[in-house]
Motif scaffolding. Structure first.
Motif, PDB file in Angstrom:
ATOM      1  N   LEU A 108       0.699  -3.318   9.778  1.00  0.00           N
ATOM      2  CA  LEU A 108       0.971  -2.839   8.448  1.00  0.00           C
ATOM      3  C   LEU A 108       0.515  -1.454   8.284  1.00  0.00           C
ATOM      4  N   LYS A 109      -0.006  -0.958   9.096  1.00  0.00           N
ATOM      5  CA  LYS A 109      -0.583   0.464   9.089  1.00  0.00           C
ATOM      6  C   LYS A 109       0.560   1.570   9.385  1.00  0.00           C
ATOM      7  N   ASP A 110       0.815   2.302   8.686  1.00  0.00           N
ATOM      8  CA  ASP A 110       1.857   3.230   8.854  1.00  0.00           C
ATOM      9  C   ASP A 110       3.211   2.686   8.948  1.00  0.00           C
ATOM     10  N   ASN A 111       3.416   1.458   8.268  1.00  0.00           N
ATOM     11  CA  ASN A 111       4.718   0.843   8.428  1.00  0.00           C
ATOM     12  C   ASN A 111       5.456   1.350   7.448  1.00  0.00           C
ATOM     13  N   PRO A 112       6.697   1.801   7.380  1.00  0.00           N
ATOM     14  CA  PRO A 112       7.601   2.129   6.294  1.00  0.00           C
ATOM     15  C   PRO A 112       8.160   1.149   5.574  1.00  0.00           C
ATOM     16  N   TYR A 113       8.172   0.025   6.026  1.00  0.00           N
ATOM     17  CA  TYR A 113       8.602  -1.191   5.176  1.00  0.00           C
ATOM     18  C   TYR A 113       7.523  -1.955   4.538  1.00  0.00           C
ATOM     19  N   PHE A 114       6.329  -1.511   4.432  1.00  0.00           N
ATOM     20  CA  PHE A 114       5.316  -2.210   3.664  1.00  0.00           C
ATOM     21  C   PHE A 114       4.804  -1.266   2.678  1.00  0.00           C
ATOM     22  N   ASP A 115       4.911  -1.503   1.389  1.00  0.00           N
ATOM     23  CA  ASP A 115       4.690  -0.803   0.278  1.00  0.00           C
ATOM     24  C   ASP A 115       3.216  -1.028  -0.047  1.00  0.00           C
ATOM     25  N   LYS A 116       2.328  -0.004   0.134  1.00  0.00           N
ATOM     26  CA  LYS A 116       0.795   0.017  -0.034  1.00  0.00           C
ATOM     27  C   LYS A 116       0.616  -0.254  -1.812  1.00  0.00           C
ATOM     28  N   SER A 117       1.709   0.107  -2.675  1.00  0.00           N
ATOM     29  CA  SER A 117       1.307   0.266  -3.926  1.00  0.00           C
ATOM     30  C   SER A 117       1.752  -1.237  -4.491  1.00  0.00           C
ATOM     31  N   LYS A 118       2.382  -2.211  -3.880  1.00  0.00           N
ATOM     32  CA  LYS A 118       2.647  -3.368  -4.298  1.00  0.00           C
ATOM     33  C   LYS A 118       1.652  -4.545  -3.987  1.00  0.00           C
ATOM     34  N   THR A 119       1.635  -5.560  -4.713  1.00  0.00           N
ATOM     35  CA  THR A 119       0.564  -6.593  -4.534  1.00  0.00           C
ATOM     36  C   THR A 119       1.471  -7.664  -3.778  1.00  0.00           C
ATOM     37  N   TYR A 120       0.849  -8.127  -2.584  1.00  0.00           N
ATOM     38  CA  TYR A 120       1.666  -9.327  -1.717  1.00  0.00           C
ATOM     39  C   TYR A 120       0.973 -10.477  -1.941  1.00  0.00           C
ATOM     40  N   SER A 121       1.701 -11.515  -1.842  1.00  0.00           N
ATOM     41  CA  SER A 121       0.768 -12.887  -1.720  1.00  0.00           C
ATOM     42  C   SER A 121       0.424 -12.886  -0.180  1.00  0.00           C
ATOM     43  N   GLU A 122      -0.638 -13.830   0.065  1.00  0.00           N
ATOM     44  CA  GLU A 122      -0.965 -14.105   1.279  1.00  0.00           C
ATOM     45  C   GLU A 122       0.453 -14.632   2.218  1.00  0.00           C
ATOM     46  N   GLU A 123       1.197 -15.353   1.752  1.00  0.00           N
ATOM     47  CA  GLU A 123       2.315 -15.704   2.421  1.00  0.00           C
ATOM     48  C   GLU A 123       3.247 -14.668   2.801  1.00  0.00           C
ATOM     49  N   GLU A 124       3.453 -13.907   1.900  1.00  0.00           N
ATOM     50  CA  GLU A 124       4.253 -12.514   2.191  1.00  0.00           C
ATOM     51  C   GLU A 124       3.460 -11.785   3.309  1.00  0.00           C
ATOM     52  N   LEU A 125       2.339 -11.623   3.151  1.00  0.00           N
ATOM     53  CA  LEU A 125       1.711 -10.887   4.292  1.00  0.00           C
ATOM     54  C   LEU A 125       1.903 -11.327   5.675  1.00  0.00           C
ATOM     55  N   GLU A 126       1.562 -12.571   5.637  1.00  0.00           N
ATOM     56  CA  GLU A 126       1.778 -13.426   6.827  1.00  0.00           C
ATOM     57  C   GLU A 126       3.214 -13.237   7.599  1.00  0.00           C
ATOM     58  N   LYS A 127       4.196 -13.190   6.627  1.00  0.00           N
ATOM     59  CA  LYS A 127       5.489 -13.315   7.096  1.00  0.00           C
ATOM     60  C   LYS A 127       5.821 -11.844   7.622  1.00  0.00           C
ATOM     61  N   LEU A 128       5.230 -10.547   7.077  1.00  0.00           N
ATOM     62  CA  LEU A 128       5.458  -9.348   7.418  1.00  0.00           C
ATOM     63  C   LEU A 128       4.888  -9.042   8.677  1.00  0.00           C
ATOM     64  N   LYS A 129       3.292  -9.699   8.870  1.00  0.00           N
ATOM     65  CA  LYS A 129       2.799  -9.632  10.166  1.00  0.00           C
ATOM     66  C   LYS A 129       3.561 -10.383  11.205  1.00  0.00           C
TER      67      LYS A 129
END
Length: 67
Positions: free
Chosen positions: A41-62
């Motif tokens: 998620l570090k320096d990932n242009p598809y990860f919006d740091k200003s948005k609040t993600y659920s644990e499920e969303e974070l796991e899907k992104l990872k």
């Protein structure tokens, strides 16, 4: 009464707010190296740091980015 299906769909010939690309005819390869950050998620242009993600969303992104 017969409803017309698809009446709410956009006319894709006039859509201007997105890109609809055709499938590629060539193969592509994605390679993960030891230079890639450990945190996907570090320096990932598809990860919006200003948005609040659920644990499920974070796991899907990872999972999607190989983390």
């Amino acid at each position: 009464m017969e409803e017309q299906k698809g009446t709410n769909l956009s006319n894709y010939d006039s859509v201007t707010d997105r890109v609809i690309a055709e499938d590629s005819d060539v193969l592509s390869v994605s390679i993960k190296t030891n230079l890639d950050p450990k945190n996907v998620l570090k320096d990932n242009p598809y990860f919006d740091k200003s948005k609040t993600y659920s644990e499920e969303e974070l796991e899907k992104l990872k999972k999607f980015f190989g983390g």
